[in-house]
Design an enzyme around this catalytic site. Structure first.
Site, short mmCIF file in Angstrom:
data_model
loop_
_atom_site.label_atom_id
_atom_site.label_comp_id
_atom_site.label_asym_id
_atom_site.label_seq_id
_atom_site.Cartn_x
_atom_site.Cartn_y
_atom_site.Cartn_z
N HIS A 10 0.83 -1.21 0.00
CA HIS A 10 0.00 0.00 0.00
C HIS A 10 0.86 1.26 0.00
CE1 HIS A 10 -3.35 2.65 0.83
NE2 HIS A 10 -4.17 1.62 0.71
N GLN A 11 0.43 2.26 -0.74
CA GLN A 11 1.15 3.53 -0.78
C GLN A 11 1.15 4.18 0.59
OE1 GLN A 11 -0.70 5.90 -3.82
NE2 GLN A 11 0.38 4.88 -5.46
#
Length: 271
Positions: A10-11
């Site tokens: 996930h960013q």
């Protein structure tokens, strides 16, 4: 979390990546904005962590969208902090390698939701994400290859973010959605479009999962499409759970995952 040792899909730009304040019941957005700015100031001054404000609390137009604030992610944060563009709203303009930065803001309810595909092809999942998300994707030919002089084609749904990936824990590909406004792009509408887009590629959907809490109205709206007869709220919620396959990964508990039911339960415990 030590970001120097952290690995994930996930960013993010920090250990406490994003900290949103969301108005519920009779709360006003302005209250959330004031809280976000107060907390952001304290995190910056007391914890010495760079803080960026986003959403309704943003002080700059180019920081209203979370994706814009996260651009470059943790790996690019050190160099970003050396620029004028990277000046945080609060805290030191110095790279904290252990914590990274924190994004604090105010926004409406966001529904985080993953749809499971009966395949392991992350590329195919991303193609579906491109078709549906507001930001869309590049023009492709019939083989799925980007056209040389590709133009960017917007996706089908407004206020929808999406990304395709492979989830090793489940052994399948997923299309991961953020519904930024379920009243504009609802669960049923996105689910049905995802099912059709997958079917065109000879892939089926194997249920879905909601991550965190969901507004009751979002499930009631979805339930009306599956039940299709006059029933009470409980039956509509059950219809949404069955129709969307929300218990396919783990049991979906409305008392804990529906915002209104969760708030009622908390109030009863306090009393």
């Amino acid at each position: 979390i030590d970001m120097r040792l952290h690995h994930g899909e996930h960013q993010s730009i920090g250990a406490t990546d994003v900290f949103p304040f969301i108005p519920l019941e009779d709360a006003a957005m302005q209250e959330c904005i004031l809280l976000a700015r107060e907390v952001g100031a304290r995190v910056g001054s007391e914890l010495k962590i760079p803080v960026y404000l986003y959403g309704a609390a943003a002080t700059r137009k180019d920081r209203q969208k979370l994706a814009d604030v996260r651009r470059g992610e943790y790996e690019g944060l050190a160099s970003r902090l050396l620029t004028k563009e990277g000046t945080p709203d609060f805290g030191p303009q110095l790279f904290n390698a252990r914590t990274g930065a924190t994004v604090v803001g105010a926004r409406e309810v966001l529904i985080a939701w993953n749809v499971n595909l009966d395949c392991t092809d992350a590329v195919l999942a991303e193609r579906i994400a491109e078709e549906l998300r507001e930001s869309g994707g590049p023009e492709r030919d019939e083989r799925g290859i980007t056209v040389r002089s590709a133009i960017h084609i917007p996706g089908r749904f407004k206020k929808l973010q999406a990304r395709g990936w492979f989830m090793p824990e489940y052994g399948c590909a997923q299309v991961s959605f953020n519904l930024l406004d379920y009243r504009i792009s609802g669960l049923y509408e996105v689910f049905e479009a995802c099912r059709v887009a997958a079917a065109v590629k000879d892939v089926r959907i194997n249920g879905s999962e909601l991550v965190g809490l969901v507004p009751l109205q979002a499930l009631l709206s979805a339930g009306t499409h599956f039940v299709r007869r006059p029933v009470g709220d409980a039956e509509l919620v059950d219809g949404a759970i069955q129709g969307l396959g929300l218990s396919s990964v783990r049991p979906f508990d409305p008392s804990k995952q529906v915002i209104e039911y969760s708030l009622d339960s908390a109030a009863k415990r306090r009393n």
